[in-house]
Structures are given as structure tokens and as C-alpha cells.
Design a protein around this motif. Structure first.
Motif, PDB file in Angstrom:
ATOM      1  N   THR A  18      -0.778   3.088   4.401  1.00 45.66           N
ATOM      2  CA  THR A  18      -1.891   2.257   4.842  1.00 45.66           C
ATOM      3  C   THR A  18      -1.531   0.789   4.684  1.00 45.66           C
ATOM      4  O   THR A  18      -0.686   0.426   3.862  1.00 45.66           O
ATOM      5  CB  THR A  18      -3.168   2.574   4.037  1.00 45.66           C
ATOM      6  OG1 THR A  18      -4.199   1.666   4.422  1.00 45.66           O
ATOM      7  CG2 THR A  18      -2.920   2.428   2.552  1.00 45.66           C
ATOM      8  N   GLU A  19      -2.185  -0.052   5.488  1.00 44.92           N
ATOM      9  CA  GLU A  19      -1.967  -1.496   5.416  1.00 44.92           C
ATOM     10  C   GLU A  19      -2.817  -2.135   4.326  1.00 44.92           C
ATOM     11  O   GLU A  19      -2.689  -3.325   4.050  1.00 44.92           O
ATOM     12  CB  GLU A  19      -2.298  -2.141   6.767  1.00 44.92           C
ATOM     13  CG  GLU A  19      -1.328  -1.767   7.883  1.00 44.92           C
ATOM     14  CD  GLU A  19       0.075  -2.269   7.591  1.00 44.92           C
ATOM     15  OE1 GLU A  19       0.229  -3.450   7.238  1.00 44.92           O
ATOM     16  OE2 GLU A  19       1.015  -1.469   7.723  1.00 44.92           O
ATOM     17  N   LYS A  20      -3.697  -1.350   3.712  1.00 48.97           N
ATOM     18  CA  LYS A  20      -4.577  -1.884   2.677  1.00 48.97           C
ATOM     19  C   LYS A  20      -3.760  -2.393   1.486  1.00 48.97           C
ATOM     20  O   LYS A  20      -2.926  -1.691   0.950  1.00 48.97           O
ATOM     21  CB  LYS A  20      -5.540  -0.797   2.207  1.00 48.97           C
ATOM     22  CG  LYS A  20      -6.570  -1.293   1.199  1.00 48.97           C
ATOM     23  CD  LYS A  20      -7.512  -0.173   0.793  1.00 48.97           C
ATOM     24  CE  LYS A  20      -8.539  -0.682  -0.228  1.00 48.97           C
ATOM     25  NZ  LYS A  20      -9.479   0.393  -0.649  1.00 48.97           N
ATOM     26  N   GLY A  21      -3.994  -3.596   1.088  1.00 48.53           N
ATOM     27  CA  GLY A  21      -3.287  -4.188  -0.047  1.00 48.53           C
ATOM     28  C   GLY A  21      -1.968  -4.828   0.311  1.00 48.53           C
ATOM     29  O   GLY A  21      -1.386  -5.543  -0.513  1.00 48.53           O
ATOM     30  N   ARG A  22      -1.481  -4.612   1.531  1.00 48.08           N
ATOM     31  CA  ARG A  22      -0.185  -5.179   1.936  1.00 48.08           C
ATOM     32  C   ARG A  22      -0.206  -6.711   1.967  1.00 48.08           C
ATOM     33  O   ARG A  22       0.735  -7.342   1.471  1.00 48.08           O
ATOM     34  CB  ARG A  22       0.212  -4.598   3.287  1.00 48.08           C
ATOM     35  CG  ARG A  22       1.599  -5.007   3.778  1.00 48.08           C
ATOM     36  CD  ARG A  22       1.893  -4.323   5.109  1.00 48.08           C
ATOM     37  NE  ARG A  22       3.082  -4.865   5.740  1.00 48.08           N
ATOM     38  CZ  ARG A  22       4.310  -4.419   5.551  1.00 48.08           C
ATOM     39  NH1 ARG A  22       4.514  -3.417   4.707  1.00 48.08           N
ATOM     40  NH2 ARG A  22       5.325  -4.968   6.186  1.00 48.08           N
ATOM     41  N   ARG A  53       1.078   1.405  -4.893  1.00 45.71           N
ATOM     42  CA  ARG A  53       1.341   1.985  -3.572  1.00 45.71           C
ATOM     43  C   ARG A  53       2.193   3.245  -3.700  1.00 45.71           C
ATOM     44  O   ARG A  53       1.982   4.227  -2.979  1.00 45.71           O
ATOM     45  CB  ARG A  53       2.051   0.968  -2.677  1.00 45.71           C
ATOM     46  CG  ARG A  53       1.177  -0.216  -2.270  1.00 45.71           C
ATOM     47  CD  ARG A  53       1.986  -1.263  -1.523  1.00 45.71           C
ATOM     48  NE  ARG A  53       2.441  -0.771  -0.241  1.00 45.71           N
ATOM     49  CZ  ARG A  53       1.736  -0.851   0.884  1.00 45.71           C
ATOM     50  NH1 ARG A  53       0.541  -1.407   0.883  1.00 45.71           N
ATOM     51  NH2 ARG A  53       2.228  -0.389   2.019  1.00 45.71           N
TER      52      ARG A  53
END
Length: 273
Positions: A35-39, A24
């Protein structure tokens, strides 16, 4: 055998969490918007590591076949508390960048505890007052460890901005004002727990000289004074930047000598449990 598996998984998950955070950070350093991707994967991995680490800690410190509270257990417990605080704060504040350093460190402490904690059994702590004092002290040390690393990042950020090199890691960090505000927020809470730890110590430590704790108490009081001056300077004179970083690191250095240095000398060199 089951505890060994939990310890291994906790170590792996901590390192996975650190790797996900690094990924990240690289994206942010490259200029990509947040971005919220992978959170969800990050926090699921991080949370699993914390839970498994807690099981390992309980086994070694309080379990029926545990080894009491020794050097490696104290370091591991401190790392666990740090991981928990970072996890909670990262849900709402951009402080998770510190996990790049601290999550792998927590993984290393689990591995060391699994490998070395059972070498020299230490006396178990049964007194509730003493347990409370030790927990307060470890929370204080954990919070101020986070503050010290935050201060290091703030120093790097200050240096880069003043030398007109705001790229890479610096681009991925929150704004300077937010970093400064978070630093004193963490120090404030750490100071509260350190004060509580010192206050409870007055009631649970009957004979400091006999218990060979006089050096620890003196160094901890020096650290408390340093942080008290820093907080006073902040609210009275608006201290920030390099001055805040210097005082934070100085206070943390005294705390390391008080908590870690004294414990190592007593447990490992003098052989006192």
C-alpha cells in the motif's frame, strides 16, 4: 550549537525511518498487500535525515573549523552515501527493506561523528585528484556494502525456501529471482566505481610505500579480483544462489580490510593523519 542540533535531528530521523520501514515489513510479513499508505512520511523522514546528515558531514570534513577526513568522518560519509543510494533506488525498486538495517546504522554514525570526530584532527585533503579518488572509493565501498547485505538476505531467503519455511520476513521480501537480479545490479555498479577508484589511485598516489598505503592497495586489488571473478562467473556460467552469496561476502570482507581496517590502523593506532 546549530550543527549539534542538525546531528541530533538527523539521528532521530534515521531511526524514525528505520522504524517506519520495520512497520511496513511487519505488515507485508502478515500477508497484507502493498500500500502507498505511510510512503510519503517515510520518504520525507528519510530525505530530511539525508539533508541534515550532509550538513553535519560538510561541517566536520570541509568546514572552516572542521577536523579533516578521519575514521569517523569516513564511516559517516559511507553511511550517508548508502542512505542516498537506497533512497533513490527505493523510489522505483523494492530494495528499501535494506534500510531497516542501514538507516539506524547511518544514525549511529552521525552520533559517533558528533561525539568523537573532533578528538584527533586530521590533515585536510586539498588536492582535487585525491578528493575524486577518495569519493570514488567511498561510493564503491558503499555500493558493495549494500550488495553484501543484499547477499545476506538472499542467503536467508534461499535457506528458508529450501527448508520450506517461507514465512515472516521471507514473505515480505521480493521474489528470489528479483533479489538475485538486484544483487548483481548493485555489484556491477560497485565494481565500476571500484575500478575507477583503483585507476585514479595510480595517478594521485605518488609514493604508496611512503604514504603507508601498500596494504590498502593490495587488499583492494584482491577484492577487485574477487568481484571480477564473480561477475565473470555470473555472465559466463550463470552463477547465482549460494555461490554468488559466498563470493560477494568474500569480496566485501577484503574490501572492509582494505578500507576500514587500514584506515583504523593508520589513524588510530599509528597516529598518522
Amino acid at each position: 550549537m546549530l550543527v549539534a542540533a542538525f546531528g541530533l535531528l538527523a539521528t532521530v530521523f534515521y531511526f524514525m525511518g528505520g522504524a517506519l520501514l520495520m512497520q511496513r515489513l511487519r505488515r507485508a510479513a502478515g500477508g497484507e498487500p502493498p500500500t502507498e499508505k505511510g510512503r510519503p512520511l517515510l520518504f520525507a523522514t528519510w530525505g530530511a535525515a539525508i539533508v541534515l546528515h550532509a550538513v553535519v558531514l560538510y561541517h566536520f570534513m570541509f568546514g572552516a573549523n572542521g577536523f579533516g577526513i578521519g575514521v569517523f568522518s569516513v564511516v559517516s560519509m559511507t553511511a550517508w552515501i548508502i542512505a542516498v543510494f537506497l533512497f533513490v533506488w527505493s523510489l522505483r525498486h523494492p530494495i528499501h527493506v535494506l534500510g531497516i538495517i542501514l538507516l539506524p546504522f547511518a544514525g549511529v554514525t552521525v552520533a559517533l561523528e558528533m561525539a568523537l570526530a573532533g578528538g584527533t584532527p586530521t590533515a585536510a585533503v586539498s588536492d582535487p585528484g585525491l578528493r575524486a579518488h577518495m569519493l570514488l572509493a567511498m561510493i564503491a565501498f558503499s555500493l558493495l556494502t549494500i550488495a553484501a547485505i543484499q547477499a545476506g538476505l538472499l542467503a536467508l531467503q534461499n535457506y528458508s525456501l529450501h527448508n520450506h519455511r517461507p514465512g515472516g520476513l521471507i514473505r515480505a521480501l521480493p521474489p528470489l529471482s528479483m533479489m538475485d537480479s538486484m544483487l548483481f545490479h548493485i555489484i556491477g555498479w560497485g565494481f565500476i566505481f571500484l575500478t575507477a577508484a583503483l585507476a585514479t589511485g595510480l595517478f594521485v598516489l605518488d609514493d604508496i610505500l611512503a604514504q603507508q598505503l601498500v596494504h590498502k592497495v593490495v587488499f583492494a586489488i584482491i577484492a577487485w579480483v574477487v568481484f571480477a571473478i564473480l561477475l565473470f562467473g555470473r555472465f559466463r556460467f550463470g552463477w547465482r544462489g549460494r555461490k554468488a552469496v559466498r563470493w560477494t561476502l568474500m569480496g566485501f570482507a577484503w574490501l572492509v580490510v582494505a578500507y576500514v581496517g587500514t584506515k583504523v590502523v593508520i589513524d588510530m593506532m599509528l597516529g598518522v593523519g
